[in-house]
Design a protein around this motif. Structure first.
Motif, PDB file in Angstrom:
ATOM      1  N   ASP A   5      13.976   7.638 -27.881  1.00 31.69           N
ATOM      2  CA  ASP A   5      13.977   8.949 -26.953  1.00 31.69           C
ATOM      3  C   ASP A   5      13.400   8.981 -25.831  1.00 31.69           C
ATOM      4  O   ASP A   5      13.298   9.701 -24.847  1.00 31.69           O
ATOM      5  CB  ASP A   5      13.037  10.111 -27.901  1.00 31.69           C
ATOM      6  N   PRO A  24      21.943  14.889 -19.779  1.00 31.54           N
ATOM      7  CA  PRO A  24      20.466  14.548 -19.899  1.00 31.54           C
ATOM      8  C   PRO A  24      20.279  13.163 -19.266  1.00 31.54           C
ATOM      9  O   PRO A  24      20.920  12.194 -19.512  1.00 31.54           O
ATOM     10  CB  PRO A  24      20.068  14.617 -21.268  1.00 31.54           C
ATOM     11  N   SER A  26      18.012  11.182 -20.652  1.00 38.55           N
ATOM     12  CA  SER A  26      17.695  10.436 -21.955  1.00 38.55           C
ATOM     13  C   SER A  26      18.770   9.918 -22.505  1.00 38.55           C
ATOM     14  O   SER A  26      19.893  10.456 -22.700  1.00 38.55           O
ATOM     15  CB  SER A  26      16.990  11.327 -23.008  1.00 38.55           C
ATOM     16  N   SER A  29      20.133  10.814 -25.826  1.00 40.66           N
ATOM     17  CA  SER A  29      20.536  12.336 -26.380  1.00 40.66           C
ATOM     18  C   SER A  29      21.936  12.540 -26.596  1.00 40.66           C
ATOM     19  O   SER A  29      22.668  11.912 -26.021  1.00 40.66           O
ATOM     20  CB  SER A  29      19.852  12.952 -25.082  1.00 40.66           C
ATOM     21  N   THR A  32      24.427  12.968 -23.743  1.00 40.49           N
ATOM     22  CA  THR A  32      24.752  11.960 -22.986  1.00 40.49           C
ATOM     23  C   THR A  32      25.718  10.969 -23.805  1.00 40.49           C
ATOM     24  O   THR A  32      26.744  10.524 -22.996  1.00 40.49           O
ATOM     25  CB  THR A  32      23.456  11.052 -22.910  1.00 40.49           C
TER      26      THR A  32
END
Ligand code: ZN
Length: 151
Positions: A5, A24, A26, A29, A32
């Motif tokens: 994360d 995002p 990240s 995620s 993504t």
């Protein structure tokens, strides 16, 4: 929070403008994974970026699970990748450099350090428990893995 994360896409803004779709920062995620790694956005990326994104997809998103890429295999494989870098003797800063070169990802070295510390502590716990339960082979294996991480 899991270490996965806390893995981010390098040059995130630039990538968002290249594929003209927001996702995002990240890396793991769900959005993504869908937009950057599976979507048609890929074709709009410049060559250098595309190579890295494809490498990531090949190395971490290549399972046959029905829920792919949301099945959890990618996260598991990435954790293994981090531990392998550590076993090669790399410290947190060097690990962050390598993930940048390999996949255009970054993390904070402090987060990588806590992850490595936690992994060592988990192996210690496994070792102790296995010994108590009389599983001496398993205990030895955990001890070896831990040895690889702390040397
Ligand atoms: Zn899977």
């Amino acid at each position: 929070m899991a270490i996965t994360d806390k893995i981010y896409i390098k040059n995130h803004q630039q990538l968002v403008s290249q594929i003209e779709t927001s996702f995002p920062k990240s890396a793991f995620s769900g959005a993504t994974l869908d937009i950057l790694f599976q979507g048609e956005g890929l074709a709009k990326l410049d060559d250098a970026t595309q190579d890295r994104v494809l490498d990531f997809a090949e190395d971490f998103l290549d399972c046959d699970c029905q829920a792919n890429p949301h099945c959890g295999c990618a996260e598991e494989k990435f954790v293994r990748y981090l531990l392998e870098l550590r076993e090669q003797g790399l410290g947190p800063d060097a690990i962050v450099d390598v993930m940048g070169d390999d996949y255009m990802l970054y993390a904070y070295p402090g987060d990588v350090l806590s992850f490595l510390d936690n992994s060592v502590r988990t192996l210690e716990a496994v070792e102790t428990l296995a010994d108590v339960e009389g599983h001496h082979d398993a205990a030895k294996q955990a001890q070896q893995l831990r040895g690889n991480l702390v040397r």
